[in-house]
Scaffold this active site. Sequence first.
Site: not given
Ligand code: ADP
Length: 236
Positions: A32, A107, A141, A174, A185
């Site tokens: 994404k 989400r 990553r 991360r 996740r």
């Molecule tokens: P990923 O690689 O899992 O898509 P992101 O960088 O988008 O990772 O998100 C990392 C973390 O931030 C998620 O695992 C969650 O804890 C939090 N997070 C991000 N977006 C949301 C959301 N829309 N609602 C709730 N938590 C979120």
Amino acid sequence: MLKATAFNVTCSVEETEKKMKTVIFGPPGSGKGTYASRLQVKLGADVIAMGDIFREIMKEDSPLGRQVKGFVEKGLLVPDDVVIEVLKQRLVKVSSGRGFILDGFPRTIEQAEALDKLVKIDAVILLTVPDWIIVERLSTRRVCRKCGEVYNVRYLKPKAEGACDKCGGELYQRSDDTAEVIRDRIKVYERQTKPILQRYNEKRILSVEFKCEKLETPPEVAVESILRELKKLNLA
Ligand code: ADP
Ligand code: ZN
């Protein structure tokens, strides 16, 4: 007051006229952020990346920063009321006349409902990818500490080891990119996030899909395919 940080917003050189409002949707590790950062140039759109916004908030030594950290580091979702408030504050900063790409929002069904009340989404960019690719990709990553650009030590290497091609910033791993948290996740995505697709289908929101079947697919291949599909639907 919550403080949402503007992140990853750059001006486009090849702007299109469409001003599309899109959601890029897929499991963790589906690309994404990687694709959104490339698509923003082509689409003349701002990227709103919730994960990046939360990582900025986590740097603050504030009650909100500590609260958010507790969820993110366990691979759990930040509570809807917090996320929705942060999103609202970020949306008002979208430059007028530009579209946006939402990465990592919605989400949950509750977030999707909140979004519907705020804006009408033109299209969903759906990324599908098997679990084994997710695990392999996320555990290798690296992310730029300064600008959030995503790299991979095996499949998407920076030109100079440990440094961001775009800004020279330090690359780091991360804390939620560990095998155990990655598995959690994926479960959270299946249980809480994927059901949103059903809702978008019912509402007949246009969608384009990119299916990733190979670990080493270059981002450009995915981005070109997504753009082709968007053009077919007259969306780009
Ligand atoms: P990923 O690689 O899992 O898509 P992101 O960088 O988008 O990772 O998100 C990392 C973390 O931030 C998620 O695992 C969650 O804890 C939090 N997070 C991000 N977006 C949301 C959301 N829309 N609602 C709730 N938590 C979120
Ligand atoms: Zn950088």
